[in-house]
Motif scaffolding. Structure first.
Motif, PDB file in Angstrom:
ATOM      1  N   VAL A 294     -23.881  27.919 -95.641  1.00 23.97           N
ATOM      2  CA  VAL A 294     -25.464  28.425 -95.638  1.00 23.97           C
ATOM      3  C   VAL A 294     -25.522  29.574 -94.302  1.00 23.97           C
ATOM      4  O   VAL A 294     -26.211  30.575 -94.475  1.00 23.97           O
ATOM      5  CB  VAL A 294     -26.353  27.272 -95.125  1.00 23.97           C
ATOM      6  N   LEU A 295     -24.753  29.304 -93.164  1.00 26.19           N
ATOM      7  CA  LEU A 295     -24.579  30.182 -92.201  1.00 26.19           C
ATOM      8  C   LEU A 295     -23.947  31.513 -92.613  1.00 26.19           C
ATOM      9  O   LEU A 295     -24.440  32.662 -92.209  1.00 26.19           O
ATOM     10  CB  LEU A 295     -24.003  29.709 -91.082  1.00 26.19           C
ATOM     11  N   ARG A 296     -22.990  31.476 -93.338  1.00 27.38           N
ATOM     12  CA  ARG A 296     -22.444  32.775 -93.706  1.00 27.38           C
ATOM     13  C   ARG A 296     -23.443  33.585 -94.585  1.00 27.38           C
ATOM     14  O   ARG A 296     -23.572  34.662 -94.442  1.00 27.38           O
ATOM     15  CB  ARG A 296     -21.002  32.112 -94.806  1.00 27.38           C
ATOM     16  N   ARG A 297     -24.011  32.793 -95.546  1.00 31.17           N
ATOM     17  CA  ARG A 297     -25.026  33.502 -96.602  1.00 31.17           C
ATOM     18  C   ARG A 297     -26.148  33.958 -95.676  1.00 31.17           C
ATOM     19  O   ARG A 297     -26.728  35.225 -95.975  1.00 31.17           O
ATOM     20  CB  ARG A 297     -25.472  32.723 -97.455  1.00 31.17           C
ATOM     21  N   PHE A 298     -26.447  33.528 -94.662  1.00 31.33           N
ATOM     22  CA  PHE A 298     -27.685  34.077 -93.832  1.00 31.33           C
ATOM     23  C   PHE A 298     -27.076  35.393 -93.071  1.00 31.33           C
ATOM     24  O   PHE A 298     -27.893  36.222 -92.885  1.00 31.33           O
ATOM     25  CB  PHE A 298     -28.263  32.975 -92.651  1.00 31.33           C
ATOM     26  N   LEU A 299     -25.913  35.104 -92.430  1.00 25.46           N
ATOM     27  CA  LEU A 299     -25.582  36.320 -91.408  1.00 25.46           C
ATOM     28  C   LEU A 299     -25.219  37.604 -92.179  1.00 25.46           C
ATOM     29  O   LEU A 299     -25.384  38.550 -91.662  1.00 25.46           O
ATOM     30  CB  LEU A 299     -24.478  35.533 -90.397  1.00 25.46           C
ATOM     31  N   GLY A 304     -24.758  44.246 -95.593  1.00 25.58           N
ATOM     32  CA  GLY A 304     -24.067  44.084 -94.333  1.00 25.58           C
ATOM     33  C   GLY A 304     -24.468  42.920 -93.616  1.00 25.58           C
ATOM     34  O   GLY A 304     -25.426  42.060 -94.054  1.00 25.58           O
ATOM     35  N   PHE A 305     -24.244  43.001 -92.086  1.00 26.60           N
ATOM     36  CA  PHE A 305     -24.780  42.080 -91.181  1.00 26.60           C
ATOM     37  C   PHE A 305     -26.317  41.817 -91.012  1.00 26.60           C
ATOM     38  O   PHE A 305     -26.846  43.027 -91.166  1.00 26.60           O
ATOM     39  CB  PHE A 305     -24.183  42.256 -89.857  1.00 26.60           C
ATOM     40  N   ASN A 306     -26.844  40.765 -91.212  1.00 25.00           N
ATOM     41  CA  ASN A 306     -28.258  40.588 -90.928  1.00 25.00           C
ATOM     42  C   ASN A 306     -28.663  40.932 -89.774  1.00 25.00           C
ATOM     43  O   ASN A 306     -28.565  40.362 -88.742  1.00 25.00           O
ATOM     44  CB  ASN A 306     -28.657  39.080 -91.404  1.00 25.00           C
ATOM     45  N   ILE A 307     -29.449  41.997 -89.296  1.00 22.56           N
ATOM     46  CA  ILE A 307     -29.690  42.621 -88.127  1.00 22.56           C
ATOM     47  C   ILE A 307     -30.819  41.458 -87.513  1.00 22.56           C
ATOM     48  O   ILE A 307     -30.933  41.582 -86.382  1.00 22.56           O
ATOM     49  CB  ILE A 307     -30.284  43.875 -88.192  1.00 22.56           C
ATOM     50  N   GLU A 308     -31.506  40.671 -88.370  1.00 24.22           N
ATOM     51  CA  GLU A 308     -32.665  39.773 -87.714  1.00 24.22           C
ATOM     52  C   GLU A 308     -31.980  38.849 -86.814  1.00 24.22           C
ATOM     53  O   GLU A 308     -32.594  38.202 -86.075  1.00 24.22           O
ATOM     54  CB  GLU A 308     -33.391  38.911 -88.613  1.00 24.22           C
ATOM     55  N   ALA A 309     -30.402  38.647 -86.980  1.00 18.58           N
ATOM     56  CA  ALA A 309     -29.759  37.525 -86.028  1.00 18.58           C
ATOM     57  C   ALA A 309     -29.318  37.998 -85.017  1.00 18.58           C
ATOM     58  O   ALA A 309     -28.776  37.224 -84.102  1.00 18.58           O
ATOM     59  CB  ALA A 309     -28.591  36.955 -87.055  1.00 18.58           C
ATOM     60  N   THR A 315     -30.484  28.142 -81.721  1.00 21.22           N
ATOM     61  CA  THR A 315     -31.493  27.125 -82.236  1.00 21.22           C
ATOM     62  C   THR A 315     -32.292  27.805 -83.366  1.00 21.22           C
ATOM     63  O   THR A 315     -32.899  27.499 -84.224  1.00 21.22           O
ATOM     64  CB  THR A 315     -32.306  26.446 -81.230  1.00 21.22           C
ATOM     65  N   TRP A 316     -32.689  29.183 -82.983  1.00 26.24           N
ATOM     66  CA  TRP A 316     -33.318  29.965 -83.848  1.00 26.24           C
ATOM     67  C   TRP A 316     -32.570  30.303 -85.313  1.00 26.24           C
ATOM     68  O   TRP A 316     -33.095  30.177 -86.172  1.00 26.24           O
ATOM     69  CB  TRP A 316     -33.735  31.287 -83.377  1.00 26.24           C
ATOM     70  N   ILE A 317     -31.328  30.676 -85.216  1.00 24.22           N
ATOM     71  CA  ILE A 317     -30.575  30.705 -86.426  1.00 24.22           C
ATOM     72  C   ILE A 317     -30.225  29.450 -87.151  1.00 24.22           C
ATOM     73  O   ILE A 317     -30.310  29.512 -88.285  1.00 24.22           O
ATOM     74  CB  ILE A 317     -29.214  31.451 -85.887  1.00 24.22           C
ATOM     75  N   ALA A 318     -30.182  28.386 -86.265  1.00 27.01           N
ATOM     76  CA  ALA A 318     -30.093  26.958 -87.071  1.00 27.01           C
ATOM     77  C   ALA A 318     -31.244  26.748 -87.878  1.00 27.01           C
ATOM     78  O   ALA A 318     -31.153  26.412 -89.138  1.00 27.01           O
ATOM     79  CB  ALA A 318     -29.671  25.931 -86.023  1.00 27.01           C
ATOM     80  N   GLN A 319     -32.585  27.135 -87.319  1.00 32.34           N
ATOM     81  CA  GLN A 319     -33.761  26.779 -87.893  1.00 32.34           C
ATOM     82  C   GLN A 319     -33.882  27.502 -89.066  1.00 32.34           C
ATOM     83  O   GLN A 319     -34.238  27.127 -90.309  1.00 32.34           O
ATOM     84  CB  GLN A 319     -34.787  26.805 -87.158  1.00 32.34           C
ATOM     85  N   GLU A 320     -33.469  28.749 -88.939  1.00 33.74           N
ATOM     86  CA  GLU A 320     -33.627  29.580 -90.295  1.00 33.74           C
ATOM     87  C   GLU A 320     -32.609  29.466 -91.467  1.00 33.74           C
ATOM     88  O   GLU A 320     -32.869  29.474 -92.437  1.00 33.74           O
ATOM     89  CB  GLU A 320     -33.162  31.245 -89.968  1.00 33.74           C
ATOM     90  N   CYS A 321     -31.556  28.660 -91.135  1.00 36.59           N
ATOM     91  CA  CYS A 321     -30.602  28.219 -91.896  1.00 36.59           C
ATOM     92  C   CYS A 321     -30.786  26.815 -92.410  1.00 36.59           C
ATOM     93  O   CYS A 321     -30.176  26.289 -93.479  1.00 36.59           O
ATOM     94  CB  CYS A 321     -29.089  28.093 -91.519  1.00 36.59           C
ATOM     95  N   GLY A 322     -31.899  26.083 -91.795  1.00 38.76           N
ATOM     96  CA  GLY A 322     -32.085  24.905 -92.278  1.00 38.76           C
ATOM     97  C   GLY A 322     -31.132  23.881 -91.612  1.00 38.76           C
ATOM     98  O   GLY A 322     -30.903  22.863 -92.275  1.00 38.76           O
ATOM     99  N   ILE A 323     -30.377  24.300 -90.642  1.00 36.49           N
ATOM    100  CA  ILE A 323     -29.405  23.228 -89.935  1.00 36.49           C
ATOM    101  C   ILE A 323     -29.969  22.681 -88.617  1.00 36.49           C
ATOM    102  O   ILE A 323     -30.824  23.128 -87.782  1.00 36.49           O
ATOM    103  CB  ILE A 323     -28.389  24.269 -89.537  1.00 36.49           C
ATOM    104  N   ARG A 324     -30.025  21.410 -88.820  1.00 41.26           N
ATOM    105  CA  ARG A 324     -30.605  20.657 -87.650  1.00 41.26           C
ATOM    106  C   ARG A 324     -29.644  20.440 -86.560  1.00 41.26           C
ATOM    107  O   ARG A 324     -28.632  20.047 -86.514  1.00 41.26           O
ATOM    108  CB  ARG A 324     -31.304  19.044 -88.122  1.00 41.26           C
TER     109      ARG A 324
END
Length: 525
Positions: A294-299, A304-309, A315-324
């Motif tokens: 999930v993290l790989r697909r988000f980033l 290219g790389f997700n500039i939002e990250a 914790t923000w990145i984890a939340q966007e990925c649905g990772i607790r």
């Protein structure tokens, strides 16, 4: 009354002629300032440098907060540290180096006269904008160069405000008007006009690969830096707990926007379990296989790389990925089974996500570290945690970089803030990274030396050149409103006696006439 510098900060039209005209206006003012600054003695030069460094230090926290608010990423507390480190400590590191006076080598019968570059055009990134502009401005001042900065559009407002502050501090301390300038509305066509101008003497490019390559292809001398992607190897002889603490501290520093941060952690099966436990204790969250996917697909998107990250906290990145994850999580560790173009997580990640790869053998670990750098980051930085000197030598000889940090955070260590390397925010990537400089860029790269060499024969005496350095301390002319100093259209330079100066008024007047004559010749070219 506003200095001419601030009057020149006007909107630039989209027409090529207007862009060239604005570039000429600012660069001519910078050329004039550089020609005058070249006459300064070292005491006066360092007084200006110290004044600007103090201003940068005093406003480090203010601009850290403003940059985070404007860009939306990073950690203000950490940016404050970087802003301070690129002020007074930077100057203190180079204080004993003289870039102003001639160097006399009696044994070799050679005199070396410093020759500043002249006008520097400097690009600054969005990730470390204030620290980078502090660094480049102070480098220019230490070597008596004029500098025009181009801020990243994402942090333009705060960057312009910061440079105006430094320019005021410099001019109040005696710097020529126009020594420090900044583009108020940077765009690619505008930047190209400055880079391609024959009035630009050297380009300092810190930013994306495309911009750095554009600097090298501009036709002007350029000092560019490439991207990072630092591998870090934890050897079986390492102090595992300390290694984990240092890696987490480095990867979480300013949410990992420094290009020197660790990108891929490589270790061996013998210490894998112990290292994971230590990483968790230091504030890392170890992702499962599904969470890593999930993290790989988000980033990484198809484009290219997700500039939002970039620069976001873990914790923000984890939340966007649905990772607790726990609320105090500092970095996310993503285990990967291979390194190469097929594994996106083995690329550079300017966010607190660290890939973890367990190699089968030490030889394979070294090979995989090299593979990380082949993807991107060649010539940049690498780190190792070990207590075995042979491991250090094997690793440093294998990886194609010019900085190998040992038992220290790579983010700060490669930049010279947790090691004794030269402090810098411009990392030379050398031959490996297709750059002209392999060491940490510093003021020594902005000044060349004219070498006066006597006949080597013993029968030819060498002169006495000690004490013949720069001694001009003022009063210096102001930037011309129209024309050149000494012309009918330009205001005449003030005649203010300086008690500290060893030059009498007649000599000063003659010097001004020489400056005016030289500048008239320059401006005709």
């Amino acid at each position: 009354m506003k200095p001419a510098l601030f009057n020149s900060l006007i909107d630039i039209s989209d027409s090529p002629a207007a862009r060239r005209g604005q570039a000429d206006l600012m660069l001519e003012q910078a050329r004039w300032a550089a020609a005058v600054f070249d006459r300064y003695d070292r005491d006066t030069t360092m007084r200006i440098v110290d004044s600007v460094a103090q201003a940068a230090h005093d406003h480090a926290a203010e601009f850290a907060e403003k940059i985070v608010a404007e860009s939306g990423f990073g950690v203000a507390e950490h940016k404050k540290i970087k802003n301070e480190l690129t002020a007074k400590p930077l100057v203190d590191f180079y204080r004993d180096q003289d870039f102003v006076n001639p160097r006399v080598d009696e044994a070799r019968k050679i005199i070396e006269i410093p020759r500043p570059a002249g006008v520097i055009f400097a690009l600054t990134p969005s990730t470390n904008p204030i620290a980078t502009l502090n660094f480049k401005v102070l480098m220019a001042l230490m070597t008596r160069n004029a500098i025009v900065l181009s801020p990243h559009p994402a942090v333009r407002q705060t960057s312009v405000e910061a440079v105006r502050l430094l320019a005021r501090a410099a001019e109040e301390a005696g710097a020529p008007t126009g020594t420090i300038q900044i583009l108020p509305e940077p765009t690619i066509p505008v930047v190209e006009a400055f880079m391609n101008s024959d009035k630009t003497n050297v380009i300092l490019a810190t930013g994306g690969t495309a911009m750095v390559r554009a600097a090298y292809s501009s036709g002007n001398p350029a000092i560019g830096v490439g991207p990072g992607n630092a591998p870090v190897f934890v050897d079986i002889s390492a102090d595992i707990a300390k290694a984990a603490q240092r890696i987490v501290a480095s990867k979480s520093f300013d949410n990992s926007v420094l290009c020197t941060n660790e990108s891929v952690l490589i270790t061996l099966p013998e210490v894998e379990s112990q290292l994971k436990i230590a990483l968790k204790s230091a504030g890392a969250y170890i992702c499962s296989e599904s969470e890593t996917e999930v993290l790989r697909r988000f980033l990484f998107h198809p484009r290219g790389f997700n500039i939002e990250a970039i620069g976001r906290d873990a914790t923000w990145i984890a939340q966007e990925c649905g990772i607790r994850v726990p609320g105090n999580t500092k970095i996310l560790v993503a285990p990967i089974t291979q390194i190469g173009v097929e594994e996106l997580l083995s690329r550079e990640k300017l966010c607190p996500v660290l890939a973890l790869h367990v190699a089968k053998t030490k030889a394979q670990a070294l090979s995989q570290a090299r593979a990380v750098l082949r993807l991107t980051g060649a010539g940049h930085s690498a780190a190792i945690h070990t207590s075995d000197e042979m491991s250090v030598m094997d690793y440093a000889s294998a990886v194609e970089v010019y900085r190998v940090v040992v038992n220290a955070p790579c983010s700060q260590g490669a930049a010279g803030f947790a090691t004794n390397l030269a402090p810098t925010f411009t990392i030379g990537t050398g031959f490996f990274g297709r750059s002209s400089i392999g060491e940490n860029v510093g003021p020594q790269h902005l000044v060349h030396w004219t070498r006066v060499a006597y006949n080597a024969g013993a029968d030819v005496p060498f002169g006495n050149y000690h004490g013949l350095g720069r001694s001009f301390r003022g009063a210096l002319p102001k930037a011309p409103a129209d024309g050149v100093p000494g012309s009918a259209k330009a205001p005449q330079p003030p005649r203010q006696p300086s008690a500290a100066s060893s030059i009498d008024n007649a000599t000063k007047d003659e010097l001004r006439r020489l400056i005016a004559a030289e500048l008239r010749d320059l401006l005709r070219k």
